[in-house]
Design a protein around this motif. Structure first.
Motif, mmCIF file in Angstrom:
data_model
loop_
_atom_site.group_PDB
_atom_site.id
_atom_site.type_symbol
_atom_site.label_atom_id
_atom_site.label_comp_id
_atom_site.label_asym_id
_atom_site.label_seq_id
_atom_site.Cartn_x
_atom_site.Cartn_y
_atom_site.Cartn_z
ATOM 1 N N ILE A 94 4.468 -3.096 2.751
ATOM 2 C CA ILE A 94 3.575 -2.403 1.815
ATOM 3 C C ILE A 94 3.493 -0.940 2.228
ATOM 4 C CG2 ILE A 94 1.205 -2.178 0.985
ATOM 5 C CD1 ILE A 94 0.898 -5.162 1.187
ATOM 6 N N LEU A 95 3.825 -0.051 1.300
ATOM 7 C CA LEU A 95 3.754 1.385 1.561
ATOM 8 C C LEU A 95 2.347 1.873 1.241
ATOM 9 C CD1 LEU A 95 7.160 2.357 -0.092
ATOM 10 C CD2 LEU A 95 6.679 2.175 2.349
ATOM 11 N N LEU A 96 1.648 2.371 2.232
ATOM 12 C CA LEU A 96 0.261 2.797 2.044
ATOM 13 C C LEU A 96 0.164 4.093 1.247
ATOM 14 C CD1 LEU A 96 -1.267 2.020 5.554
ATOM 15 C CD2 LEU A 96 -1.252 0.588 3.491
ATOM 16 N N GLY A 97 1.178 4.946 1.320
ATOM 17 C CA GLY A 97 1.178 6.186 0.540
ATOM 18 C C GLY A 97 0.059 7.128 0.965
ATOM 19 N N PHE A 98 -0.529 7.796 -0.035
ATOM 20 C CA PHE A 98 -1.600 8.759 0.223
ATOM 21 C C PHE A 98 -2.950 8.075 0.056
ATOM 22 C CE2 PHE A 98 1.994 11.279 -1.255
ATOM 23 C CZ PHE A 98 2.072 12.243 -0.261
ATOM 24 N N CYS A 99 -3.835 8.311 1.010
ATOM 25 C CA CYS A 99 -5.148 7.662 1.015
ATOM 26 C C CYS A 99 -6.151 8.509 0.226
ATOM 27 C CB CYS A 99 -5.629 7.442 2.444
ATOM 28 S SG CYS A 99 -4.516 6.416 3.430
ATOM 29 N N PHE A 100 -6.026 8.463 -1.106
ATOM 30 C CA PHE A 100 -6.934 9.198 -1.976
ATOM 31 C C PHE A 100 -7.539 8.245 -2.995
ATOM 32 C CE2 PHE A 100 -3.732 12.588 -0.923
ATOM 33 C CZ PHE A 100 -4.566 13.325 -0.102
ATOM 34 N N GLY A 101 -8.591 8.731 -3.673
ATOM 35 C CA GLY A 101 -9.217 7.953 -4.725
ATOM 36 C C GLY A 101 -8.367 7.917 -5.978
ATOM 37 N N GLN A 110 9.598 5.638 -6.034
ATOM 38 C CA GLN A 110 8.782 4.698 -5.259
ATOM 39 C C GLN A 110 7.407 5.284 -4.989
ATOM 40 O OE1 GLN A 110 9.737 1.498 -4.046
ATOM 41 N NE2 GLN A 110 7.545 1.374 -3.592
ATOM 42 N N MET A 111 7.359 6.590 -4.717
ATOM 43 C CA MET A 111 6.079 7.236 -4.449
ATOM 44 C C MET A 111 5.218 7.277 -5.706
ATOM 45 S SD MET A 111 5.307 10.998 -2.859
ATOM 46 C CE MET A 111 6.153 11.803 -4.186
ATOM 47 N N LEU A 112 5.825 7.540 -6.859
ATOM 48 C CA LEU A 112 5.073 7.568 -8.117
ATOM 49 C C LEU A 112 4.512 6.186 -8.446
ATOM 50 C CD1 LEU A 112 7.408 9.852 -10.292
ATOM 51 C CD2 LEU A 112 5.278 10.481 -9.137
ATOM 52 N N VAL A 113 5.315 5.152 -8.208
ATOM 53 C CA VAL A 113 4.829 3.785 -8.421
ATOM 54 C C VAL A 113 3.673 3.491 -7.472
ATOM 55 C CG1 VAL A 113 5.439 1.343 -8.187
ATOM 56 C CG2 VAL A 113 7.014 2.926 -9.305
ATOM 57 N N ASN A 114 3.800 3.961 -6.233
ATOM 58 C CA ASN A 114 2.764 3.726 -5.233
ATOM 59 C C ASN A 114 1.454 4.408 -5.613
ATOM 60 O OD1 ASN A 114 1.470 4.801 -2.404
ATOM 61 N ND2 ASN A 114 2.286 2.725 -2.235
ATOM 62 N N LEU A 115 1.524 5.558 -6.282
ATOM 63 C CA LEU A 115 0.308 6.243 -6.718
ATOM 64 C C LEU A 115 -0.420 5.449 -7.793
ATOM 65 C CD1 LEU A 115 1.558 9.946 -6.818
ATOM 66 C CD2 LEU A 115 -0.175 9.008 -5.281
ATOM 67 N N LEU A 116 0.343 4.747 -8.641
ATOM 68 C CA LEU A 116 -0.273 3.940 -9.704
ATOM 69 C C LEU A 116 -0.691 2.563 -9.199
ATOM 70 C CD1 LEU A 116 2.101 4.776 -12.706
ATOM 71 C CD2 LEU A 116 -0.148 5.754 -12.195
ATOM 72 N N PHE A 148 4.854 7.134 2.222
ATOM 73 C CA PHE A 148 5.120 6.855 0.814
ATOM 74 C C PHE A 148 6.550 6.376 0.576
ATOM 75 C CE2 PHE A 148 5.536 11.510 1.401
ATOM 76 C CZ PHE A 148 6.859 11.697 1.023
ATOM 77 N N PHE A 149 7.342 6.230 1.643
ATOM 78 C CA PHE A 149 8.642 5.577 1.552
ATOM 79 C C PHE A 149 8.988 5.050 2.940
ATOM 80 C CE2 PHE A 149 9.931 9.563 3.280
ATOM 81 C CZ PHE A 149 11.169 9.388 3.883
ATOM 82 N N CYS A 150 10.102 4.347 3.067
ATOM 83 C CA CYS A 150 10.465 3.717 4.336
ATOM 84 C C CYS A 150 11.092 4.744 5.271
ATOM 85 C CB CYS A 150 11.412 2.549 4.089
ATOM 86 S SG CYS A 150 10.643 1.146 3.264
ATOM 87 N N GLU A 151 10.256 5.609 5.810
ATOM 88 C CA GLU A 151 10.702 6.632 6.747
ATOM 89 C C GLU A 151 10.918 5.986 8.106
ATOM 90 O OE1 GLU A 151 10.714 9.382 9.768
ATOM 91 O OE2 GLU A 151 8.832 8.325 9.409
#
Length: 314
Positions: free
Chosen positions: A12-19, A79-85, A176-179
């Motif tokens: 699971i990519l946690l991405g950015f921790c924002f509201g 992938q990052m855009l999907v993660n934001l949604l 936000f990706f598999c770095e």
């Protein structure tokens, strides 16, 4: 490999921790940057392909840089855009390693292409009479193929070394990706060998190319200072300074900070911001810095637009 897959089948990519509201704003902003990146680099590729006047070594290298930048963005941004949604949307085990391999391949290849491009400009400015002999098409193709091959092989080494590690949980990647560095933190084994290989690879793919780029542009700068025309000297210096700002500041600078600086100096949220330079700013700015400010590219764009409007009138 089998033990890895039975223990962890997805991440699971946690991405950015924002509201939710900030995530929607970022989704719109990043989507715009993504579209600009694809449009700008696609225009460069189209113009180089269609206009025979741009069939030169410099634009041959620029076309491959545009391909790398498009691939860069397509590998990480969707992938990052999907993660934001959908923040909790998982990525499969195989999908994660594929993304890591592709990201490293494009990153390594771009480093080497930037060195090749700086060498091309060095020969063009410092040895103009021998340019055609030195930068023959055979040499150009060899340099590009070598860049792609070395980039892919080095990325494969990193992925193979990761696949030997067991992953038994947790399965949340704080990115936000598999770095690769973020993934290594989840391994349930000693990762010192991976860390050493990453550091050695950085010396080979970051520090050494950066030194070559700086040496090339130093020679170019000395050649520019010998130009008698003040206008010609100003234009040449403006072009080289913009190239150096992008290459040294955005690309090599952020990469060296990420992979070679002590990890305590930049927390994980700062790492994500630094990686935005790879995913957005660098691929988006490359067409503007290297091509669209160029008089030859502007001329090719005008000719293409004129042909299109003329054909519609007929």
């Amino acid at each position: 490999m089998g033990e890895n897959q039975t223990a962890v089948t997805e991440f699971i990519l946690l991405g950015f921790c924002f509201g939710p509201r900030i995530r929607m704003v970022l989704f719109g902003l990043f989507s715009l940057f993504y579209a600009c990146t694809l449009l700008g680099n696609s225009i460069i590729l189209g113009l180089i392909w269609l206009d025979s006047r741009l069939h030169t070594p410099m634009y041959f290298f620029l076309s491959h840089l545009a391909i790398v930048d498009i691939a860069y963005a397509c590998n990480t941004v969707p992938q990052m855009l999907v993660n934001l949604l959908k923040p909790d949307k998982p990525i499969s085990f195989a999908g994660c390693w594929t993304q890591t391999f592709l990201f490293l391949t494009f990153a390594h290849t771009e480093c080497l292409l930037l060195v090749v491009m700086s060498y091309d400009r060095f020969v063009a400015i410092c040895h103009p009479l021998r340019y055609s002999a030195i930068m023959s098409w055979r040499v150009c193709v060899t340099l590009v193929v070598t860049s792609w091959a070395c980039g892919s092989l080095l990325a494969l080494v990193h992925v193979v070394l990761i696949l030997r590690l067991p992953f038994c949980g947790p399965h949340e990647i704080n990115h936000f990706f598999c770095e690769i560095l973020s993934v290594l933190k989840l391994a349930c084994a000693d990762t010192r060998l991976n860390q050493v290989v990453i550091f050695v690879a950085c010396v080979f793919i970051l520090l050494w190319p950066l030194c070559l780029v700086l040496v090339s542009y130093m020679h170019i700068l000395f050649a520019i200072l010998r130009i008698r025309s003040g206008e010609g000297r100003r234009k040449a210096f403006s072009t080289c300074s913009s190239h150096l700002c992008v290459v040294v500041g955005l690309f090599f600078g952020s990469a060296i900070v990420m992979y070679m600086a002590p990890k305590s100096h930049h927390p994980e949220e700062q790492q994500k911001i630094l990686f935005l330079f790879y995913s957005f700013l660098n691929p988006m700015l490359n067409p503007l810095i290297y091509s669209l400010r160029n008089a030859e590219v502007k001329g090719a764009l005008r000719r293409a637009l004129y042909k299109e409007s003329h054909s519609q009138l007929e």
